[in-house]
Design a protein around this motif. Sequence first.
Motif, mmCIF file in Angstrom:
data_model
loop_
_atom_site.group_PDB
_atom_site.id
_atom_site.type_symbol
_atom_site.label_atom_id
_atom_site.label_comp_id
_atom_site.label_asym_id
_atom_site.label_seq_id
_atom_site.Cartn_x
_atom_site.Cartn_y
_atom_site.Cartn_z
ATOM 1 N N TYR A 101 2.961 -2.437 -5.707
ATOM 2 C CA TYR A 101 3.128 -1.089 -6.256
ATOM 3 C C TYR A 101 3.253 -0.087 -5.113
ATOM 4 O O TYR A 101 4.190 0.703 -5.058
ATOM 5 N N ILE A 105 6.620 2.088 -4.254
ATOM 6 C CA ILE A 105 6.651 3.528 -4.527
ATOM 7 C C ILE A 105 6.735 4.365 -3.250
ATOM 8 O O ILE A 105 7.450 5.349 -3.202
ATOM 9 N N TYR A 114 10.266 5.463 -3.808
ATOM 10 C CA TYR A 114 10.699 5.676 -5.198
ATOM 11 C C TYR A 114 9.763 6.619 -5.937
ATOM 12 O O TYR A 114 9.749 6.679 -7.157
ATOM 13 N N GLU A 115 8.993 7.377 -5.168
ATOM 14 C CA GLU A 115 8.050 8.328 -5.740
ATOM 15 C C GLU A 115 8.743 9.296 -6.694
ATOM 16 O O GLU A 115 8.214 9.625 -7.748
ATOM 17 N N ASP A 121 4.451 5.976 -14.681
ATOM 18 C CA ASP A 121 3.575 4.930 -14.167
ATOM 19 C C ASP A 121 3.799 3.586 -14.865
ATOM 20 O O ASP A 121 3.754 2.535 -14.227
ATOM 21 N N ARG A 124 6.760 1.923 -13.342
ATOM 22 C CA ARG A 124 6.447 1.380 -12.015
ATOM 23 C C ARG A 124 5.786 0.008 -12.122
ATOM 24 O O ARG A 124 6.163 -0.926 -11.419
#
Length: 136
Positions: A101, A105, A114-115, A121, A124
């Motif tokens: 994760y 991110i 990839y924020e 969430d 993700r």
Amino acid sequence: MNTRTLVIVLIGVATLFLMAFIKPFSTSESWEVPAKYKKMKNPYAGVEDSERVGQTLYVVHCKSCHGKTGMGDGTKSKSLKTAIPNFTSEEFQCQTDGELYYKTIFGRDEMPSYEKKIKDDEDRWLLVNYIRTLNK
Ligand code: HEC
């Protein structure tokens, strides 16, 4: 200062030089994930992704570099300086969901962040679940 002390001091100085020189190379290899993320529990572990959200996100955002099956052989992979890790390898798969994760991110260098692109969430984690399935 006698000769013996001088030799010891010189060895000490030389060691410091060597360490400063080698460090930047060795740290670029391992990617340390903060403990908070490493231990993070996947709230969607084992959840069925009937709409294939994870796979869709993978195809849209990741396949170009990581390849269809996660081997790191996407079309963009050849133009990168950084070697792309193989998602099907044991070394990759033995990481925690939290580590995957975090790396997905936040990224680093040639691995994009990839924020902003994947904000939800649940999305993700479904993506993390999907890259878990590329283990063969
Ligand atoms: C522009 C090419 C590119 C794209 C697009 C890309 N990646 Fe990466 N990815 C990389 C590279 C290069 C690395 C290795 C980075 C490093 O070690 O510094 C990497 C590393 C990773 C890692 C860490 C692997 C490990 O074992 O340390 C994960 C997880 C990851 N990517 C997931 C993804 C996901 C999920 C997506 C899509 C949302 C994605 N990447 C999109 C290039 C890319």
